[in-house]
Design a protein around this motif. Structure first.
Motif, PDB file in Angstrom:
ATOM      1  N   LEU A 108       1.030  -1.129   0.047  1.00  0.00           N
ATOM      2  CA  LEU A 108      -0.135  -0.075  -0.020  1.00  0.00           C
ATOM      3  C   LEU A 108       0.977   1.188   0.002  1.00  0.00           C
ATOM      4  CD1 LEU A 108      -2.770  -1.202   2.616  1.00  0.00           C
ATOM      5  CD2 LEU A 108      -2.738  -1.441   0.234  1.00  0.00           C
ATOM      6  N   GLY A 109       0.761   2.077  -1.009  1.00  0.00           N
ATOM      7  CA  GLY A 109       1.552   3.141  -1.002  1.00  0.00           C
ATOM      8  C   GLY A 109       0.928   4.499  -0.895  1.00  0.00           C
ATOM      9  N   SER A 110       1.261   5.626  -0.625  1.00  0.00           N
ATOM     10  CA  SER A 110       1.073   6.714  -0.307  1.00  0.00           C
ATOM     11  C   SER A 110       2.012   8.039  -0.302  1.00  0.00           C
ATOM     12  CB  SER A 110       0.429   6.875   0.985  1.00  0.00           C
ATOM     13  OG  SER A 110       0.112   8.073   1.449  1.00  0.00           O
ATOM     14  N   PRO A 111       1.875   9.087  -1.155  1.00  0.00           N
ATOM     15  CA  PRO A 111       2.892  10.246  -0.770  1.00  0.00           C
ATOM     16  C   PRO A 111       2.305  10.464   0.726  1.00  0.00           C
ATOM     17  CG  PRO A 111       0.948  10.819  -2.155  1.00  0.00           C
ATOM     18  CD  PRO A 111       0.833   9.428  -1.817  1.00  0.00           C
ATOM     19  N   VAL A 112       3.406  11.429   1.220  1.00  0.00           N
ATOM     20  CA  VAL A 112       3.297  12.070   2.545  1.00  0.00           C
ATOM     21  C   VAL A 112       3.124  13.408   2.324  1.00  0.00           C
ATOM     22  CG1 VAL A 112       4.388  12.445   4.685  1.00  0.00           C
ATOM     23  CG2 VAL A 112       4.647  10.452   3.689  1.00  0.00           C
ATOM     24  N   LEU A 135       3.068  -7.465   4.311  1.00  0.00           N
ATOM     25  CA  LEU A 135       2.573  -6.039   4.002  1.00  0.00           C
ATOM     26  C   LEU A 135       3.865  -5.001   3.738  1.00  0.00           C
ATOM     27  CD1 LEU A 135      -0.486  -5.492   6.439  1.00  0.00           C
ATOM     28  CD2 LEU A 135      -0.542  -6.095   4.138  1.00  0.00           C
ATOM     29  N   ILE A 136       3.806  -4.645   2.540  1.00  0.00           N
ATOM     30  CA  ILE A 136       4.614  -3.322   2.428  1.00  0.00           C
ATOM     31  C   ILE A 136       4.044  -2.050   2.247  1.00  0.00           C
ATOM     32  CG2 ILE A 136       6.715  -2.273   1.029  1.00  0.00           C
ATOM     33  CD1 ILE A 136       6.664  -5.358  -0.329  1.00  0.00           C
ATOM     34  N   PHE A 137       4.383  -1.227   3.453  1.00  0.00           N
ATOM     35  CA  PHE A 137       3.840   0.137   3.366  1.00  0.00           C
ATOM     36  C   PHE A 137       4.964   1.225   2.493  1.00  0.00           C
ATOM     37  CE2 PHE A 137       1.595  -1.700   7.127  1.00  0.00           C
ATOM     38  CZ  PHE A 137       0.527  -1.560   6.746  1.00  0.00           C
ATOM     39  N   PHE A 138       4.549   1.348   1.645  1.00  0.00           N
ATOM     40  CA  PHE A 138       5.663   2.256   0.666  1.00  0.00           C
ATOM     41  C   PHE A 138       5.206   3.568   0.556  1.00  0.00           C
ATOM     42  CE2 PHE A 138       7.549   3.057  -3.415  1.00  0.00           C
ATOM     43  CZ  PHE A 138       8.942   2.849  -3.302  1.00  0.00           C
ATOM     44  N   ILE A 139       5.907   4.521   1.264  1.00  0.00           N
ATOM     45  CA  ILE A 139       5.755   6.161   1.012  1.00  0.00           C
ATOM     46  C   ILE A 139       6.702   6.676   0.433  1.00  0.00           C
ATOM     47  CG2 ILE A 139       4.077   5.871   3.224  1.00  0.00           C
ATOM     48  CD1 ILE A 139       6.251   7.483   4.684  1.00  0.00           C
ATOM     49  N   THR A 140       6.311   7.960  -0.149  1.00  0.00           N
ATOM     50  CA  THR A 140       7.064   8.864  -0.995  1.00  0.00           C
ATOM     51  C   THR A 140       7.061  10.265  -0.161  1.00  0.00           C
ATOM     52  OG1 THR A 140       5.427   9.330  -2.602  1.00  0.00           O
ATOM     53  CG2 THR A 140       6.917   7.461  -3.195  1.00  0.00           C
ATOM     54  N   GLY A 141       8.028  10.933  -0.317  1.00  0.00           N
ATOM     55  CA  GLY A 141       8.121  12.411   0.279  1.00  0.00           C
ATOM     56  C   GLY A 141       9.274  12.922   0.092  1.00  0.00           C
TER      57      GLY A 141
END
Length: 185
Positions: A108-112, A135-141
């Protein structure tokens, strides 16, 4: 009399502040709701599948303003494919259509934005409740990895899952690939 006036002024100030903060919070929720509706109309269904092995992975993410999330989630999907997974990729707003039991790995990915992960990720976890998955929590920022950004999302995940948290920026593709490979070794 003077003390009472000061108390009343202080009370009104605090009350105004609290009401103002509540209105800001409500306003942000309304803004996010309409922003996601617009993104959904604009982005639509962008599912693609990277053929691979017999194991299956699902990569769902919220697009970002500058396409950073698109680029990095594509990198994530390609790295999972190299690890022997058939990878299904789509936007998070289309995530309801997938049966999570069919996948061994779910990302599950999300920008911050402003130090917060998308509320869509939280809502998705609450609705779908994946269990016994990687579960991979993948965020960008813009800023490097900060543990506090993942705290709330990790707490929402059910027990029994293997949880991995990755934060990446566009200039860190080699580091991101290495982190993803490390999950499977």
């Amino acid at each position: 009399r003077v003390n009472m006036n000061i108390f009343i002024m202080l009370f009104i100030t605090v009350l105004t502040f609290i009401i103002g903060m509540m209105l800001i919070k409500i306003g942000l929720k309304i803004y996010r709701f309409f922003q996601m509706k617009e993104l959904d109309k604009y982005w639509g269904n962008k599912e693609y599948i990277l053929e691979g092995g017999e194991k299956k992975a699902l990569v769902l993410y919220q697009p970002s303003k500058h396409n950073t999330a698109d680029k990095l989630n594509r990198l994530l999907a390609e790295t999972l494919q190299k690890q022997g997974y058939e990878v299904t990729v789509n936007y998070l707003c289309r995530g309801e259509r997938y049966i999570l039991e069919e996948y061994e790995v779910i990302s599950l990915g999300s920008p911050v934005y402003m130090g917060k992960i998308s509320s869509l990720v939280m809502e998705y976890l609450e609705k779908k409740r994946p269990v016994r998955k990687k579960l991979i929590f993948f965020i960008t920022g813009m800023f490097p990895y900060r543990e506090k950004e993942f705290k709330e999302i990790v707490e929402k995940a059910e027990e029994g899952n293997e949880i991995f948290c990755i934060k990446g920026m566009v200039n860190e593709t080699e580091e991101i690939e290495e982190m993803i490979r490390g999950i499977f070794t």
